[in-house]
Motif scaffolding. Structure first.
Motif, short mmCIF file in Angstrom:
data_model
loop_
_atom_site.label_atom_id
_atom_site.label_comp_id
_atom_site.label_asym_id
_atom_site.label_seq_id
_atom_site.Cartn_x
_atom_site.Cartn_y
_atom_site.Cartn_z
N PHE A 96 0.97 -1.36 0.01
CA PHE A 96 0.23 -0.77 0.10
C PHE A 96 0.96 1.17 0.19
O PHE A 96 0.48 2.40 -0.98
CB PHE A 96 -1.14 0.36 1.00
CG PHE A 96 -2.35 -1.08 0.79
CD1 PHE A 96 -3.23 -0.86 -0.37
CD2 PHE A 96 -2.84 -2.39 1.26
CE1 PHE A 96 -4.32 -1.49 -0.77
CE2 PHE A 96 -3.31 -3.31 1.37
CZ PHE A 96 -3.93 -2.74 0.28
N THR A 97 2.18 0.72 0.31
CA THR A 97 3.21 2.36 -0.05
C THR A 97 3.01 2.84 -1.35
O THR A 97 2.99 3.69 -1.92
CB THR A 97 4.46 1.80 0.53
OG1 THR A 97 4.33 1.67 1.71
CG2 THR A 97 5.34 3.18 0.27
N VAL A 98 3.49 1.60 -2.55
CA VAL A 98 3.56 1.85 -3.02
C VAL A 98 2.10 2.09 -4.01
O VAL A 98 2.17 2.80 -5.18
CB VAL A 98 4.11 -0.13 -4.03
CG1 VAL A 98 3.71 0.03 -5.78
CG2 VAL A 98 5.33 -0.07 -3.79
N PHE A 99 0.78 1.26 -3.69
CA PHE A 99 -0.58 1.70 -3.83
C PHE A 99 -0.43 3.55 -3.73
O PHE A 99 -0.47 3.97 -4.97
CB PHE A 99 -0.93 1.01 -3.77
CG PHE A 99 -2.62 1.41 -3.62
CD1 PHE A 99 -3.22 1.13 -4.62
CD2 PHE A 99 -3.49 2.35 -3.00
CE1 PHE A 99 -4.59 1.01 -5.19
CE2 PHE A 99 -4.73 2.70 -3.38
CZ PHE A 99 -5.39 1.92 -4.57
N ARG A 100 0.31 3.73 -2.63
CA ARG A 100 0.07 5.38 -2.73
C ARG A 100 0.44 6.16 -3.48
O ARG A 100 0.21 7.28 -4.51
CB ARG A 100 -0.23 5.65 -0.92
CG ARG A 100 -1.07 5.14 -0.24
CD ARG A 100 -0.80 5.69 1.00
NE ARG A 100 0.40 5.78 1.72
CZ ARG A 100 0.32 3.70 2.57
NH1 ARG A 100 -0.97 3.44 2.76
NH2 ARG A 100 1.12 3.84 3.12
N ARG A 101 2.83 5.38 -3.87
CA ARG A 101 2.94 6.61 -4.94
C ARG A 101 2.06 6.49 -6.49
O ARG A 101 2.68 7.34 -6.84
CB ARG A 101 4.32 5.51 -4.92
CG ARG A 101 5.25 6.21 -5.60
CD ARG A 101 6.77 6.01 -4.79
NE ARG A 101 6.67 4.62 -5.76
CZ ARG A 101 7.84 3.17 -5.53
NH1 ARG A 101 7.77 3.40 -4.05
NH2 ARG A 101 7.79 3.01 -5.67
N TYR A 102 1.98 4.96 -6.43
CA TYR A 102 0.82 5.25 -8.14
C TYR A 102 -0.03 6.17 -8.53
O TYR A 102 0.47 6.51 -9.34
CB TYR A 102 0.49 3.87 -8.40
CG TYR A 102 1.29 2.58 -9.16
CD1 TYR A 102 2.97 2.83 -8.44
CD2 TYR A 102 1.03 1.73 -9.51
CE1 TYR A 102 3.51 1.43 -8.70
CE2 TYR A 102 1.99 0.65 -10.44
CZ TYR A 102 2.46 0.80 -9.93
OH TYR A 102 3.56 -0.44 -10.76
N LEU A 103 -1.27 6.47 -7.38
CA LEU A 103 -2.29 6.79 -6.81
C LEU A 103 -0.68 9.03 -7.57
O LEU A 103 -1.53 9.05 -7.99
CB LEU A 103 -2.02 7.15 -5.62
CG LEU A 103 -3.68 5.86 -5.95
CD1 LEU A 103 -4.54 6.56 -4.43
CD2 LEU A 103 -4.65 6.71 -6.33
#
Length: 330
Positions: free
Chosen positions: A255-262
């Motif tokens: 979810f760290t990567v998820f937020r960065r993607y966003l």
């Protein structure tokens, strides 16, 4: 007169005792026969097979929600019936209206925990606004194939499902496996234990390789992978396995990567894109390469793998070069 009355009372008592004994024996014989029939049906001893205190080495985690799909609902019901026939300990997330459907398709004596959590209560349902999910749909090149925001939500929720079950651990397991509920599209495994062998000897998240990573995709810039995985398939998202410690770290970093993607305006609808990024940036992934040649559907290879039909060892992506094994705050 008194003697006749006494004899009559004795005869009545004798008849009553005989009737009670006869009824008890009939009940006992009927009960024993019923138990034998049930044992033959399930090939187990259902009254002693699964006690509330039972421990299972592995718990399978899955979910089922009715959303728009390219497959008809009837197909899913057949696949779900196959899935629920597995003898493994199992936790199923579903909605209120589907609770009875799931319960009715699972033999009563097989271990099952159903968690009712409606779509609107899922973490990812509330993570983006309707407008933001609409933007994700506009970015999806596979939208004509039946993709939609509810599918994105369920795909991305898998890590939460797996994490939450590993934490409360209803079957006292040491390993946890996410498996898509529509993944058993045949009846070859019906009535069997799926998790029979090949649990990894080392900690990490076990995943399936769909296609090998290319060398240029593995480049890190200040610890960050900037590869766009939205147009390629590298990691399968239908099967995710791990121990509690690894799952906690995986979920945090995912979810760290998820937020960065966003924040970078990237497509977050398909979990496999971010899974590939996590694997490259963290060294947490244990990847299984399907046997070649492989006659079956490669997306479902790990089912046969856990049944012990293939014994190749998973490999770890050591892209970060001696970086200490994932130190992300939980």
């Amino acid at each position: 007169m008194y003697k006749r009355l006494k004899i009559l009372v004795i005869l009545l008592i004798s008849a009553l005792v005989s009737f009670i004994l006869y009824g008890s024996s009939v009940f006992l014989i009927t009960t024993i026969n019923t138990m034998k029939e049930r044992e033959l049906f399930c090939d187990e001893k259902p009254l002693t097979l699964y006690q509330p205190t039972q421990s299972c080495r592995t718990t399978i985690v899955t979910a089922y929600y009715v959303i728009k799909s390219k497959y008809p609902k009837e197909d899913y019901i057949d696949w779900i019936a196959n899935f629920l026939s597995l003898k493994d300990c199992m936790v199923v997330y579903t909605s209120t209206e589907l609770y009875q459907t799931i319960k009715s398709l699972r033999p009563d004596w097989f271990p099952l925990k159903i968690i009712v959590k409606n779509l609107e209560d899922l973490h990812l349902y509330q993570a983006l606004t309707p407008e933001e999910w609409g933007e994700q749909e506009r970015m999806d090149r596979e939208l004509p194939n039946g993709h939609n925001r509810l599918l994105y939500i369920i795909w991305n929720e898998k890590s939460h499902f797996l994490h939450d079950v590993a934490l409360f651990n209803p079957f006292h397991s040491e390993y946890f496996l996410w498996l898509d509920m529509g993944a058993l599209r045949h009846n070859r495994f019906n009535g069997k234990f799926l998790m029979q062998s090949n649990l990894p000897a080392e900690k990490g998240i076990l995943l399936l390789e769909i296609n090998p990573f290319h060398e240029e995709e593995l480049i890190l810039e200040n610890g960050i992978c900037n590869t766009d995985f939205s147009k390629v398939e590298r990691i399968g998202g239908g099967t995710i396995g791990g121990d509690l410690e690894s799952i906690r770290k995986w979920t945090s970093y995912y979810f760290t990567v998820f937020r960065r993607y966003l924040s970078e305006g990237k497509f977050v609808g398909k979990d496999q894109n971010m899974m590939a990024t996590v694997c490259i940036e963290t060294d947490i992934c244990l990847i299984v390469k399907p046997t070649s040649p492989w006659e079956g559907n490669r997306w479902f290879f790990l089912q046969d793998y856990f049944l012990g039909r293939h014994n190749q060892k998973p490999y770890r992506l050591n892209i970060t070069e001696n970086r200490e094994y994932l130190t992300v705050s939980d």
